[in-house]
Design a protein around this motif. Structure first.
Motif, short mmCIF file in Angstrom:
data_model
loop_
_atom_site.label_atom_id
_atom_site.label_comp_id
_atom_site.label_asym_id
_atom_site.label_seq_id
_atom_site.Cartn_x
_atom_site.Cartn_y
_atom_site.Cartn_z
N GLY A 143 0.80 -1.21 0.00
CA GLY A 143 0.00 0.00 0.00
C GLY A 143 0.83 1.26 0.00
O GLY A 143 0.36 2.34 0.37
N GLU A 144 2.09 1.16 -0.44
CA GLU A 144 3.01 2.29 -0.47
C GLU A 144 3.17 2.80 -1.90
O GLU A 144 3.49 2.04 -2.81
N ALA A 145 2.98 4.11 -2.09
CA ALA A 145 3.15 4.72 -3.41
C ALA A 145 4.63 4.98 -3.65
O ALA A 145 5.38 5.33 -2.73
N PHE A 146 5.07 4.79 -4.90
CA PHE A 146 6.47 5.04 -5.24
C PHE A 146 6.59 5.36 -6.73
O PHE A 146 5.66 5.14 -7.49
N LYS A 147 7.74 5.89 -7.11
CA LYS A 147 8.03 6.20 -8.51
C LYS A 147 9.37 5.59 -8.88
O LYS A 147 10.26 5.45 -8.03
N ALA A 148 9.53 5.25 -10.16
CA ALA A 148 10.78 4.69 -10.64
C ALA A 148 11.03 5.17 -12.06
O ALA A 148 10.10 5.43 -12.81
N GLY A 149 12.31 5.30 -12.42
CA GLY A 149 12.63 5.75 -13.76
C GLY A 149 12.33 7.23 -13.92
O GLY A 149 12.31 7.99 -12.96
N GLY A 150 12.12 7.64 -15.17
CA GLY A 150 11.86 9.05 -15.43
C GLY A 150 11.24 9.25 -16.79
O GLY A 150 10.66 8.32 -17.37
#
Length: 387
Positions: A143-150
């Motif tokens: 349930g954790e939001a995250f981002k990867a790359g660009g």
């Protein structure tokens, strides 16, 4: 919270997705993740509810001059292809929808395509779906939001999680936004057809073509059964090689390739329109759409692709210069998987009863378990899909 009808949660945005996953984990429930639902039959899950991403279908950003497209997972493939084509561009990995061959009623989406890492005939030259996923936003099974790359091609900061997500079939995290690399579309194309080649000879021709300077963008072999089926309805086996680019370049390369393969018999050329139709049929495995037998997707080293015809019982269609084999077979699943492993590859059941994917064993199995525990320790997302 989200309204649930018929055990289906329909989030409106990324925050809803995060809330749904967090609540499921806290309550000990599991979720089947889908958008268009066209691949649901591949490795059906044993989930308590469905998390549908259909409403997350927005075009976030498209910069044709930068060759970058950012969308939400529910965006339909057909709409995206139409959008980029209007700017003279394409999705390089030529993604298949597979709706007819899977008997699906929905519309294929970019989220499901990326999660399954599905790529079409151009994979032999342009790479797989994962190679064009520059970055994403997502929510883990925790349930954790995250981002990867660009949003740039030369983004090498940190771990390359995009390649991990592509092909994970939604078992690690739910992607809520994807950034893809697009490329200029070819001005024209031409396909050379060779007739009546046996599997081994056809594999030799494809291997020789791929190693030539002709810059072949697709190579496929349809043995007698596949060639006779609709839509091709040929009288004998067909081996096809596609060339793309500027008209003068395509013509010159075609002439050189014909000379290189002069020992492989009669050759005919398909013009651009007929070439496009032919490769859509290969991409969508149209020859096998009407056949009720179980359908397998077998990945093996291309140079030895012809051996599949001896090792696997059933009817085959070869794509990716022999590296991808579509197999219609009523053989025992364990025998199919064993034969695929003996060929140096693996097999997945795309249509039929039983597990789609074989469970990983040994060091790979241990590594997969650690990755799953890091992203989704409670097993909330798509339980059972990957075996």
């Amino acid at each position: 919270m989200l309204e649930a009808k018929d055990r289906t949660l329909r989030p409106r945005d990324a925050e809803d997705v995060q809330a749904a996953i967090a609540e499921a984990g806290a309550a000990g429930r599991t979720l089947e993740v889908m958008s268009g639902g066209t691949k649901r039959a591949i490795g059906p899950t044993r989930a308590d509810a469905v998390l549908s991403l259909e409403a997350l279908d927005r075009l976030v950003d498209y910069a044709p001059e930068e060759l970058v497209l950012t969308v939400q997972p529910g965006a339909r493939l057909a709409d995206l292809e139409e959008l980029v084509a209007a700017h003279g561009q394409m999705l390089p990995f030529e993604p298949p929808a597979l709706t007819k061959v899977l008997g699906a009623k929905g519309k294929a989406t970019i989220g499901g395509t990326a999660a399954a890492n599905l790529s079409g005939p151009r994979r032999v030259r342009a790479g797989a779906a994962r190679d064009h996923l520059l970055g994403f936003s997502g929510v883990t099974g925790r349930g954790e939001a995250f981002k990867a790359g660009g949003k740039v091609v030369k983004n090498v900061t940190g771990y390359d999680l995009s390649k991990l997500m592509a092909g994970s079939w939604g078992t690690l995290a739910v992607m809520t936004e994807l950034t893809l690399k697009v490329l200029p579309a070819a001005r024209t194309e031409l396909t050379l057809l060779f007739f009546g080649l046996q599997d081994r000879k056809a594999n030799e021709a494809m291997t020789l073509a791929m190693g030539s300077p002709a810059e072949v963008s697709a190579a496929a072999h349809l043995p007698n059964f596949a060639a006779r089926c609709a839509p091709l309805k040929a009288e004998m086996a067909v081996t096809a090689l596609r060339l793309e680019g500027f008209p003068a370049s395509v013509q010159a390369r075609a002439e050189g390739l014909v000379a290189t393969l002069k020992g492989f018999g009669r050759v005919e050329a398909l013009d651009a329109r007929h070439s496009r139709d032919f490769w859509v049929g290969v991409r969508e495995v149209a020859a096998f759409a009407a056949d009720p037998r179980p359908l397998w997707r077998v990945s093996i080293p291309p140079a030895g692709g012809w051996k599949a015809g001896h090792a696997l019982a059933g009817d085959l269609l070869y794509d990716w210069a022999g590296g991808l084999v579509w197999l219609l077979s009523e053989d025992d699943p364990a025998q199919v998987r064993t034969a695929a492993r003996a060929l140096g590859g693996h097999a997945a059941l795309y249509r039929g009863d039983g597990a789609a994917f074989a469970a990983l064993e040994g060091p790979l199995g241990a590594l997969g378990a650690r990755v799953k525990a890091a992203f989704d320790p409670l097993g909330v997302l798509n339980p059972g899909r990957l075996g």
